[in-house]
Design a protein around this motif. Structure first.
Motif, PDB file in Angstrom:
ATOM      1  N   ALA A 190       0.830  -1.204   0.000  1.00 28.08           N
ATOM      2  CA  ALA A 190       0.000   0.000   0.000  1.00 28.08           C
ATOM      3  C   ALA A 190       0.862   1.251   0.000  1.00 28.08           C
ATOM      4  O   ALA A 190       0.555   2.238  -0.683  1.00 28.08           O
ATOM      5  CB  ALA A 190      -0.930  -0.007   1.212  1.00 28.08           C
ATOM      6  N   SER A 191       1.958   1.225   0.763  1.00 27.91           N
ATOM      7  CA  SER A 191       2.862   2.376   0.797  1.00 27.91           C
ATOM      8  C   SER A 191       3.463   2.637  -0.578  1.00 27.91           C
ATOM      9  O   SER A 191       3.558   3.787  -1.022  1.00 27.91           O
ATOM     10  CB  SER A 191       3.970   2.134   1.824  1.00 27.91           C
ATOM     11  OG  SER A 191       4.794   3.276   1.955  1.00 27.91           O
TER      12      SER A 191
ATOM     13  N   ALA B 104      -7.245   1.326   0.240  1.00 29.51           N
ATOM     14  CA  ALA B 104      -6.358   0.190   0.496  1.00 29.51           C
ATOM     15  C   ALA B 104      -6.819  -0.638   1.690  1.00 29.51           C
ATOM     16  O   ALA B 104      -6.633  -1.860   1.714  1.00 29.51           O
ATOM     17  CB  ALA B 104      -4.933   0.687   0.718  1.00 29.51           C
TER      18      ALA B 104
ATOM     19  N   GLU C  72       2.144   1.756  -3.466  1.00 34.98           N
ATOM     20  CA  GLU C  72       1.067   2.187  -4.355  1.00 34.98           C
ATOM     21  C   GLU C  72       0.734   3.664  -4.148  1.00 34.98           C
ATOM     22  O   GLU C  72       0.442   4.394  -5.094  1.00 34.98           O
ATOM     23  CB  GLU C  72      -0.172   1.322  -4.096  1.00 34.98           C
ATOM     24  CG  GLU C  72      -1.424   1.760  -4.832  1.00 34.98           C
ATOM     25  CD  GLU C  72      -1.330   1.543  -6.323  1.00 34.98           C
ATOM     26  OE1 GLU C  72      -2.101   2.177  -7.054  1.00 34.98           O
ATOM     27  OE2 GLU C  72      -0.480   0.738  -6.759  1.00 34.98           O
TER      28      GLU C  72
ATOM     29  N   ARG D 177      -5.976  -4.699  -9.786  1.00 35.66           N
ATOM     30  CA  ARG D 177      -6.144  -4.635  -8.334  1.00 35.66           C
ATOM     31  C   ARG D 177      -7.625  -4.657  -7.964  1.00 35.66           C
ATOM     32  O   ARG D 177      -8.018  -5.279  -6.968  1.00 35.66           O
ATOM     33  CB  ARG D 177      -5.447  -3.389  -7.786  1.00 35.66           C
ATOM     34  CG  ARG D 177      -3.933  -3.453  -7.903  1.00 35.66           C
ATOM     35  CD  ARG D 177      -3.259  -2.342  -7.142  1.00 35.66           C
ATOM     36  NE  ARG D 177      -3.429  -1.044  -7.765  1.00 35.66           N
ATOM     37  CZ  ARG D 177      -2.659  -0.570  -8.737  1.00 35.66           C
ATOM     38  NH1 ARG D 177      -1.678  -1.310  -9.226  1.00 35.66           N
ATOM     39  NH2 ARG D 177      -2.862   0.637  -9.241  1.00 35.66           N
TER      40      ARG D 177
ATOM     41  N   ARG E  78      -9.192  -7.607  -5.629  1.00 32.95           N
ATOM     42  CA  ARG E  78      -9.904  -7.271  -4.392  1.00 32.95           C
ATOM     43  C   ARG E  78     -11.336  -7.790  -4.455  1.00 32.95           C
ATOM     44  O   ARG E  78     -11.845  -8.373  -3.494  1.00 32.95           O
ATOM     45  CB  ARG E  78      -9.880  -5.754  -4.183  1.00 32.95           C
ATOM     46  CG  ARG E  78     -10.834  -5.222  -3.108  1.00 32.95           C
ATOM     47  CD  ARG E  78     -10.476  -5.653  -1.694  1.00 32.95           C
ATOM     48  NE  ARG E  78      -9.275  -5.038  -1.201  1.00 32.95           N
ATOM     49  CZ  ARG E  78      -9.189  -3.812  -0.679  1.00 32.95           C
ATOM     50  NH1 ARG E  78     -10.264  -3.047  -0.615  1.00 32.95           N
ATOM     51  NH2 ARG E  78      -8.043  -3.353  -0.226  1.00 32.95           N
TER      52      ARG E  78
ATOM     53  N   VAL F  45      -5.816   5.781   1.573  1.00 38.36           N
ATOM     54  CA  VAL F  45      -5.675   4.832   2.677  1.00 38.36           C
ATOM     55  C   VAL F  45      -6.957   4.016   2.835  1.00 38.36           C
ATOM     56  O   VAL F  45      -6.923   2.792   3.018  1.00 38.36           O
ATOM     57  CB  VAL F  45      -5.332   5.572   3.986  1.00 38.36           C
ATOM     58  CG1 VAL F  45      -5.392   4.620   5.181  1.00 38.36           C
ATOM     59  CG2 VAL F  45      -3.945   6.210   3.886  1.00 38.36           C
TER      60      VAL F  45
END
Length: 483
Positions: free
Chosen positions: A88-89, A132, A91, A257, A261, A129
């Motif tokens: 996530a960081s 994610a 991305e 993605r 998900r 955030v």
């Protein structure tokens, strides 16, 4: 049914959020009345979501009841996994640096309330955030060691929210709860919700605006409420029963993605992650079709080491394809050996393998649309004027050849049979199979996930039936999941 706000103790809950029913975790877990209503939204606001806590079981049983919990169990697990945090960081890297560039300290915590932050300057990062790690209330921690990075994310209870933020939380919660896909006045009540992912800024979308409207109308006629979502809707996937991707797909791309998900959340997905991986890589296609003895033009996989020999084995002219090319981009015709040294090095900088394929010129390509092993529509795409592909590009933009649509019964039977056979190697989703007929023999050029379905082109013979057939497929899959 009203969405449920599940909290530890309603008596101690200080906020009134219009449009939602407040219920205790104990009642939600133990009262059979709350087990009803598949598709009901459940917002889990318990203080603790640790493993085997009541908060954890709220999300777990919500999934078992076919409710739609926020957060889902997979999202709860993601809070604890360092690889997920790092991904996530990475991305969000650009967004993190941009949002936090004025922060003087080397550590920073960001509160996220239903995808928003009280400071407008951090709102885009808050949404990132939330996308994610979808959960109603979050706290993200960032640290700077040369550059900013996300180091942890956790769900928080209302007790960790300053009272001065309460009005903002209520406002954003109410906005979130009010989100409803639009439905026609004459449409029957919806049983299912379908997210339709699209990119309104795309120059070559797989479905034009007219087709998207027809998909929505077809879905609503069957009790499927459709909502157009864009890239920033990632965190909302758990609200839906299915995802229909109508944005051009690629593996190293947000569409993949979304597909992953959605599949992890148990949604019905077109295009599913496996189909995207398989269809968007021409190396995989070449290997699979060859192994299954499906007729294709003479094709070899090319590496730096065997490039000259491989291309000579094909003969010139030949076509060189980047593995992830689409819409005729990344596909080059090579007419002489002198071009090998000139054209291949830049292509190998992007991929260690390329595809070299025999050049088989024709006046048009066949495109057969296949859904779950059944041919639905057939088009003939003519070459762009003065070009050897159906698309050409120059300073004036993208140019296309003419197209002709026909019924499946009108098309050559060998073309249809071969198209279905090739599509079945990719999965049971929605595919567009491109073929040519060379010397009275059909050959497969490629199998595409995410095929074009435009109003006025692919639907010109079948009309609304085409859209209804695809929505019927979603409906069958939804019903199967509820059995």
């Amino acid at each position: 049914m009203k969405p449920l706000l599940v909290v530890d103790s309603p008596k101690r809950w200080p906020l009134h959020i219009p449009g939602a029913e407040l219920v205790s975790a104990y009642d939600y877990l133990s009262d059979p009345a709350y087990a009803q209503g598949p598709g009901r939204k459940v917002f889990n606001l318990c203080r603790s979501l640790r493993y085997q806590s009541s908060g954890y079981y709220v999300s777990l049983l919500a999934e078992a009841r076919r409710h739609r919990p926020l957060p889902s169990v997979s999202a709860i697990q993601g809070f604890k996994l360092a690889p997920v945090i790092r991904a996530a960081s990475d991305e969000l890297a650009d967004l993190i640096q941009q949002s936090l560039k004025r922060i003087k300290a080397d550590k920073f915590e960001l509160s996220v309330y239903f995808g928003h932050n009280v400071a407008a300057g951090h709102d885009r990062l808050a949404l990132g955030v939330f996308n994610a790690f979808p959960a109603p209330l979050l706290r993200a921690r960032f640290e700077r060691d040369g550059s900013w990075r996300l180091t942890s994310v956790r769900a928080i209870g209302l007790g960790e929210v300053p009272e001065s933020h309460y009005p903002f939380v209520v406002e954003k919660a109410e906005q979130y709860l009010k989100r409803r896909p639009r439905r026609g006045r004459s449409s029957p009540p919806s049983k299912y919700d379908l997210a339709v992912l699209h990119d309104p800024d795309s120059a070559l979308p797989p479905s034009n605006a007219g087709a998207l409207r027809k998909f929505i109308a077809a879905g609503e006629s069957l009790g499927i409420r459709c909502e157009l979502i864009e890239r920033d809707g990632y965190g909302r996937l758990a609200e839906f029963d299915g995802l229909f991707i109508r944005a051009t797909t690629a593996v190293n791309h947000y569409t993949y993605r979304f597909a992953r998900r959605a599949a992890a959340e148990g949604l019905v997905v077109i295009d599913d992650p496996q189909s995207i991986v398989r269809c968007t890589n021409k190396v995989y296609l070449a290997e699979t079709l060859s192994r299954q003895r499906i007729p294709i033009p003479k094709t070899v996989i090319v590496s730096k080491e065997n490039a000259t020999q491989a291309i000579r084995s094909i003969g010139l002219p030949c076509v060189i394809k980047q593995p992830d090319s689409s819409f005729s981009a990344g596909v080059t015709r090579m007419d002489s050996e002198a071009q090998i040294a000139e054209m291949l090095p830049p292509l190998f900088e992007q991929s260690e393998l390329l595809i070299a394929q025999e050049f088989v010129p024709t006046d048009f390509d066949w495109r057969v649309g296949v859904l779950a092993g059944r041919a639905l529509w057939v088009c003939r795409y003519g070459m762009a004027p003065g070009h050897w592909q159906i698309y050409s590009r120059d300073e004036q933009g993208v140019h296309e050849g003419d197209s002709t649509t026909m019924s499946v019964d009108e098309a050559p039977k060998d073309v249809i049979k071969l198209a279905v056979r090739a599509a079945n190697q990719m999965g049971d989703g929605l595919y567009g199979v491109d073929l040519k007929v060379v010397h009275n023999r059909a050959v497969v050029i490629e199998v595409n996930d995410n095929p074009n379905i435009d109003a006025g082109v692919e639907d010109s013979v079948l009309g609304s039936w085409l859209y209804e057939a695809i929505m019927q497929h979603f409906l069958r899959k939804f019903e199967e999941k509820r059995l």
